[in-house]
Design a protein around this motif. Structure first.
Motif, PDB file in Angstrom:
ATOM      1  N   LEU A 141     -16.662 -49.621 -49.160  1.00  0.00           N
ATOM      2  CA  LEU A 141     -16.838 -50.383 -47.920  1.00  0.00           C
ATOM      3  C   LEU A 141     -18.313 -50.698 -47.674  1.00  0.00           C
ATOM      4  O   LEU A 141     -18.672 -51.835 -47.355  1.00  0.00           O
ATOM      5  CB  LEU A 141     -16.262 -49.595 -46.745  1.00  0.00           C
ATOM      6  N   HIS A 142     -19.167 -49.717 -47.857  1.00  0.00           N
ATOM      7  CA  HIS A 142     -20.590 -49.916 -47.573  1.00  0.00           C
ATOM      8  C   HIS A 142     -21.246 -50.864 -48.571  1.00  0.00           C
ATOM      9  O   HIS A 142     -22.235 -51.541 -48.245  1.00  0.00           O
ATOM     10  CB  HIS A 142     -21.306 -48.567 -47.558  1.00  0.00           C
ATOM     11  N   ARG A 143     -20.714 -50.933 -49.797  1.00  0.00           N
ATOM     12  CA  ARG A 143     -21.261 -51.843 -50.810  1.00  0.00           C
ATOM     13  C   ARG A 143     -20.749 -53.264 -50.660  1.00  0.00           C
ATOM     14  O   ARG A 143     -21.285 -54.193 -51.250  1.00  0.00           O
ATOM     15  CB  ARG A 143     -20.893 -51.340 -52.219  1.00  0.00           C
ATOM     16  N   ALA A 144     -19.695 -53.447 -49.887  1.00  0.00           N
ATOM     17  CA  ALA A 144     -19.009 -54.732 -49.813  1.00  0.00           C
ATOM     18  C   ALA A 144     -19.839 -55.773 -49.077  1.00  0.00           C
ATOM     19  O   ALA A 144     -20.653 -55.456 -48.196  1.00  0.00           O
ATOM     20  CB  ALA A 144     -17.661 -54.569 -49.121  1.00  0.00           C
ATOM     21  N   SER A 145     -19.600 -57.042 -49.451  1.00  0.00           N
ATOM     22  CA  SER A 145     -20.221 -58.151 -48.721  1.00  0.00           C
ATOM     23  C   SER A 145     -19.618 -58.250 -47.325  1.00  0.00           C
ATOM     24  O   SER A 145     -18.602 -57.609 -47.014  1.00  0.00           O
ATOM     25  CB  SER A 145     -19.977 -59.456 -49.480  1.00  0.00           C
ATOM     26  N   GLU A 146     -20.237 -59.071 -46.493  1.00  0.00           N
ATOM     27  CA  GLU A 146     -19.724 -59.225 -45.124  1.00  0.00           C
ATOM     28  C   GLU A 146     -18.283 -59.735 -45.135  1.00  0.00           C
ATOM     29  O   GLU A 146     -17.441 -59.262 -44.371  1.00  0.00           O
ATOM     30  CB  GLU A 146     -20.611 -60.178 -44.337  1.00  0.00           C
ATOM     31  N   ARG A 147     -18.002 -60.710 -46.012  1.00  0.00           N
ATOM     32  CA  ARG A 147     -16.633 -61.230 -46.105  1.00  0.00           C
ATOM     33  C   ARG A 147     -15.667 -60.149 -46.546  1.00  0.00           C
ATOM     34  O   ARG A 147     -14.612 -59.952 -45.947  1.00  0.00           O
ATOM     35  CB  ARG A 147     -16.578 -62.398 -47.088  1.00  0.00           C
ATOM     36  N   ALA A 148     -16.039 -59.416 -47.574  1.00  0.00           N
ATOM     37  CA  ALA A 148     -15.144 -58.387 -48.110  1.00  0.00           C
ATOM     38  C   ALA A 148     -14.993 -57.217 -47.152  1.00  0.00           C
ATOM     39  O   ALA A 148     -13.941 -56.564 -47.128  1.00  0.00           O
ATOM     40  CB  ALA A 148     -15.664 -57.902 -49.465  1.00  0.00           C
ATOM     41  N   ARG A 149     -16.016 -56.937 -46.359  1.00  0.00           N
ATOM     42  CA  ARG A 149     -15.942 -55.820 -45.419  1.00  0.00           C
ATOM     43  C   ARG A 149     -14.792 -56.022 -44.441  1.00  0.00           C
ATOM     44  O   ARG A 149     -14.070 -55.069 -44.100  1.00  0.00           O
ATOM     45  CB  ARG A 149     -17.265 -55.670 -44.663  1.00  0.00           C
ATOM     46  N   GLY A 150     -14.573 -57.250 -44.017  1.00  0.00           N
ATOM     47  CA  GLY A 150     -13.444 -57.520 -43.138  1.00  0.00           C
ATOM     48  C   GLY A 150     -12.113 -57.239 -43.807  1.00  0.00           C
ATOM     49  O   GLY A 150     -11.164 -56.760 -43.163  1.00  0.00           O
ATOM     50  N   ASN A 151     -12.028 -57.511 -45.101  1.00  0.00           N
ATOM     51  CA  ASN A 151     -10.802 -57.216 -45.844  1.00  0.00           C
ATOM     52  C   ASN A 151     -10.550 -55.716 -45.906  1.00  0.00           C
ATOM     53  O   ASN A 151      -9.404 -55.257 -45.810  1.00  0.00           O
ATOM     54  CB  ASN A 151     -10.891 -57.787 -47.258  1.00  0.00           C
ATOM     55  N   PHE A 152     -11.622 -54.934 -46.097  1.00  0.00           N
ATOM     56  CA  PHE A 152     -11.487 -53.477 -46.116  1.00  0.00           C
ATOM     57  C   PHE A 152     -10.941 -52.970 -44.787  1.00  0.00           C
ATOM     58  O   PHE A 152     -10.012 -52.153 -44.746  1.00  0.00           O
ATOM     59  CB  PHE A 152     -12.842 -52.822 -46.394  1.00  0.00           C
ATOM     60  N   LEU A 153     -11.539 -53.441 -43.690  1.00  0.00           N
ATOM     61  CA  LEU A 153     -11.127 -52.954 -42.378  1.00  0.00           C
ATOM     62  C   LEU A 153      -9.692 -53.341 -42.066  1.00  0.00           C
ATOM     63  O   LEU A 153      -8.926 -52.560 -41.480  1.00  0.00           O
ATOM     64  CB  LEU A 153     -12.079 -53.493 -41.307  1.00  0.00           C
ATOM     65  N   PHE A 154      -9.314 -54.550 -42.494  1.00  0.00           N
ATOM     66  CA  PHE A 154      -7.942 -54.985 -42.253  1.00  0.00           C
ATOM     67  C   PHE A 154      -6.963 -54.158 -43.072  1.00  0.00           C
ATOM     68  O   PHE A 154      -5.914 -53.724 -42.568  1.00  0.00           O
ATOM     69  CB  PHE A 154      -7.788 -56.468 -42.588  1.00  0.00           C
ATOM     70  N   ALA A 155      -7.278 -53.916 -44.349  1.00  0.00           N
ATOM     71  CA  ALA A 155      -6.400 -53.109 -45.189  1.00  0.00           C
ATOM     72  C   ALA A 155      -6.221 -51.712 -44.600  1.00  0.00           C
ATOM     73  O   ALA A 155      -5.108 -51.174 -44.561  1.00  0.00           O
ATOM     74  CB  ALA A 155      -6.956 -53.025 -46.605  1.00  0.00           C
ATOM     75  N   ARG A 156      -7.294 -51.132 -44.132  1.00  0.00           N
ATOM     76  CA  ARG A 156      -7.203 -49.794 -43.541  1.00  0.00           C
ATOM     77  C   ARG A 156      -6.320 -49.790 -42.296  1.00  0.00           C
ATOM     78  O   ARG A 156      -5.581 -48.834 -42.044  1.00  0.00           O
ATOM     79  CB  ARG A 156      -8.607 -49.286 -43.201  1.00  0.00           C
ATOM     80  N   ARG A 157      -6.409 -50.857 -41.508  1.00  0.00           N
ATOM     81  CA  ARG A 157      -5.579 -50.938 -40.313  1.00  0.00           C
ATOM     82  C   ARG A 157      -4.097 -51.012 -40.695  1.00  0.00           C
ATOM     83  O   ARG A 157      -3.252 -50.357 -40.080  1.00  0.00           O
ATOM     84  CB  ARG A 157      -5.987 -52.162 -39.487  1.00  0.00           C
ATOM     85  N   VAL A 158      -3.792 -51.789 -41.727  1.00  0.00           N
ATOM     86  CA  VAL A 158      -2.409 -51.880 -42.202  1.00  0.00           C
ATOM     87  C   VAL A 158      -1.924 -50.526 -42.694  1.00  0.00           C
ATOM     88  O   VAL A 158      -0.826 -50.061 -42.335  1.00  0.00           O
ATOM     89  CB  VAL A 158      -2.298 -52.929 -43.322  1.00  0.00           C
ATOM     90  N   PHE A 159      -2.721 -49.857 -43.525  1.00  0.00           N
ATOM     91  CA  PHE A 159      -2.298 -48.565 -44.065  1.00  0.00           C
ATOM     92  C   PHE A 159      -2.097 -47.539 -42.954  1.00  0.00           C
ATOM     93  O   PHE A 159      -1.171 -46.712 -43.025  1.00  0.00           O
ATOM     94  CB  PHE A 159      -3.343 -48.040 -45.058  1.00  0.00           C
ATOM     95  N   GLU A 160      -2.931 -47.597 -41.942  1.00  0.00           N
ATOM     96  CA  GLU A 160      -2.777 -46.661 -40.830  1.00  0.00           C
ATOM     97  C   GLU A 160      -1.456 -46.904 -40.091  1.00  0.00           C
ATOM     98  O   GLU A 160      -0.765 -45.950 -39.711  1.00  0.00           O
ATOM     99  CB  GLU A 160      -3.960 -46.801 -39.873  1.00  0.00           C
ATOM    100  N   LYS A 161      -1.096 -48.162 -39.900  1.00  0.00           N
ATOM    101  CA  LYS A 161       0.144 -48.473 -39.188  1.00  0.00           C
ATOM    102  C   LYS A 161       1.378 -48.041 -39.978  1.00  0.00           C
ATOM    103  O   LYS A 161       2.435 -47.778 -39.394  1.00  0.00           O
ATOM    104  CB  LYS A 161       0.212 -49.972 -38.882  1.00  0.00           C
ATOM    105  N   TYR A 162       1.264 -47.972 -41.303  1.00  0.00           N
ATOM    106  CA  TYR A 162       2.400 -47.570 -42.139  1.00  0.00           C
ATOM    107  C   TYR A 162       2.209 -46.153 -42.709  1.00  0.00           C
ATOM    108  O   TYR A 162       2.900 -45.775 -43.659  1.00  0.00           O
ATOM    109  CB  TYR A 162       2.581 -48.564 -43.293  1.00  0.00           C
ATOM    110  N   ARG A 163       1.314 -45.382 -42.148  1.00  0.00           N
ATOM    111  CA  ARG A 163       0.938 -44.100 -42.755  1.00  0.00           C
ATOM    112  C   ARG A 163       2.121 -43.153 -42.929  1.00  0.00           C
ATOM    113  O   ARG A 163       2.159 -42.369 -43.891  1.00  0.00           O
ATOM    114  CB  ARG A 163      -0.159 -43.424 -41.950  1.00  0.00           C
ATOM    115  N   ASP A 164       3.088 -43.185 -42.023  1.00  0.00           N
ATOM    116  CA  ASP A 164       4.241 -42.280 -42.129  1.00  0.00           C
ATOM    117  C   ASP A 164       5.260 -42.754 -43.153  1.00  0.00           C
ATOM    118  O   ASP A 164       6.197 -42.022 -43.474  1.00  0.00           O
ATOM    119  CB  ASP A 164       4.930 -42.139 -40.765  1.00  0.00           C
ATOM    120  N   ARG A 165       5.059 -43.984 -43.658  1.00  0.00           N
ATOM    121  CA  ARG A 165       6.012 -44.545 -44.635  1.00  0.00           C
ATOM    122  C   ARG A 165       5.274 -45.102 -45.840  1.00  0.00           C
ATOM    123  O   ARG A 165       5.707 -46.060 -46.466  1.00  0.00           O
ATOM    124  CB  ARG A 165       6.847 -45.651 -43.967  1.00  0.00           C
ATOM    125  N   LEU A 166       4.145 -44.476 -46.174  1.00  0.00           N
ATOM    126  CA  LEU A 166       3.294 -44.946 -47.258  1.00  0.00           C
ATOM    127  C   LEU A 166       3.507 -44.064 -48.487  1.00  0.00           C
ATOM    128  O   LEU A 166       3.433 -42.842 -48.402  1.00  0.00           O
ATOM    129  CB  LEU A 166       1.831 -44.889 -46.818  1.00  0.00           C
TER     130      LEU A 166
END
Length: 270
Positions: A141-166
């Protein structure tokens, strides 16, 4: 509405469109953007920068599985999956498993609704362990470009919402009759899914190509979305050799379809 489908033994596989996104052709490497646009237009592509987003519905007597979930309106990309699933006779609550080829936003955006809650309340979310680890890494995440950083944060949000079924996997077996095939280069844990039943098989190969008219004839052409462009190109060359004999479907085909032996079968999109 009829969707392109193919019976693979005990499994019915249906291509479902989520719509499209747009990527400038200067994001491609090993080809001049003007040449890329010309090839696209010569092939009859009206918008040379358009990338179609397709998902795949796999049904058997006991399972309703979705491969990828489209963009879901992320950055105004796609967003038609749920309506098209409904037209195919499937409600979000019917889906019991979602297999991710990888976690770019145009493959996971459809997992959340407009309020940020899970769209598929009964679905287990399945992906390669290496893919999950990549997006969860703070160092990445810290190495990512500004564009890619948003993708990281979004992916993490998705994984958190499905954490009990991941569920993550490291080998090839994912579900009975459905196995994972590593396809390195595009992302850390990018993979396809091979369906095998009654001596028939079909590979859904994810993001091996984004612009089929360009990259099938010129597999050395990669896109800026590739984590390792050289490895992605090597994987693409190997797969294109393979599909001269084997059936395959992929996410960014120009229209939803099942593809056989390097010959296209076209159906209307959505």
């Amino acid at each position: 509405m009829n969707f392109p489908s193919q019976q693979i033994g005990d499994f019915s596989v249906t291509a479902i469109s989520d719509g499209f996104l747009s990527a400038p052709l200067d994001m491609l490497s090993n080809i001049d953007p003007a040449d890329a646009a010309r090839i696209q237009r010569d092939a009859g592509v009206i918008d040379p920068s358009a990338i179609h987003i397709n998902c795949y519905l796999i049904r058997s007597e006991t399972r309703t599985v979705l491969v990828d979930a489209g963009a879901g309106g992320f950055k105004q990309w796609g967003g038609r999956l749920r309506d098209n699933l409904k037209r195919a006779g499937v409600l979000p609550s019917d889906v019991d498993t979602i297999l991710l080829t990888h976690a770019h936003p145009d493959h996971i955006g459809g997992l959340l609704d407009s309020t940020g809650e899970p769209c598929f309340p009964n679905a287990e979310l399945v992906l390669h362990a290496q893919e999950l680890a990549f997006w969860q890494s703070d160092a990445n995440l810290h190495r990512a470009s500004e564009r890619a950083r948003g993708n990281f944060l979004f992916a993490r949000r998705v994984f958190e919402k499905y954490r009990d079924r991941l569920r993550v996997f490291v080998g090839e077996e994912v579900l009975p009759g459905i196995g994972a095939q590593p396809l390195p280069g595009h992302t850390a844990g990018h993979c396809g899914y091979r369906i095998q039943s009654k001596d028939q098989d079909l590979l859904i190969w994810g993001d091996i190509v984004h612009f089929p008219h360009l990259q099938i004839s010129r597999p050395e052409v990669s896109i800026a979305f590739d984590l390792d462009p050289q490895l992605a190109a090597q994987t693409r060359v190997g797969l294109l050799d393979m599909v001269s004999a084997d059936p395959v479907s992929y996410t960014h085909l120009t229209l939803p379809t099942i593809h056989y032996k390097c010959r296209y079968r076209w159906w209307p999109g959505d």
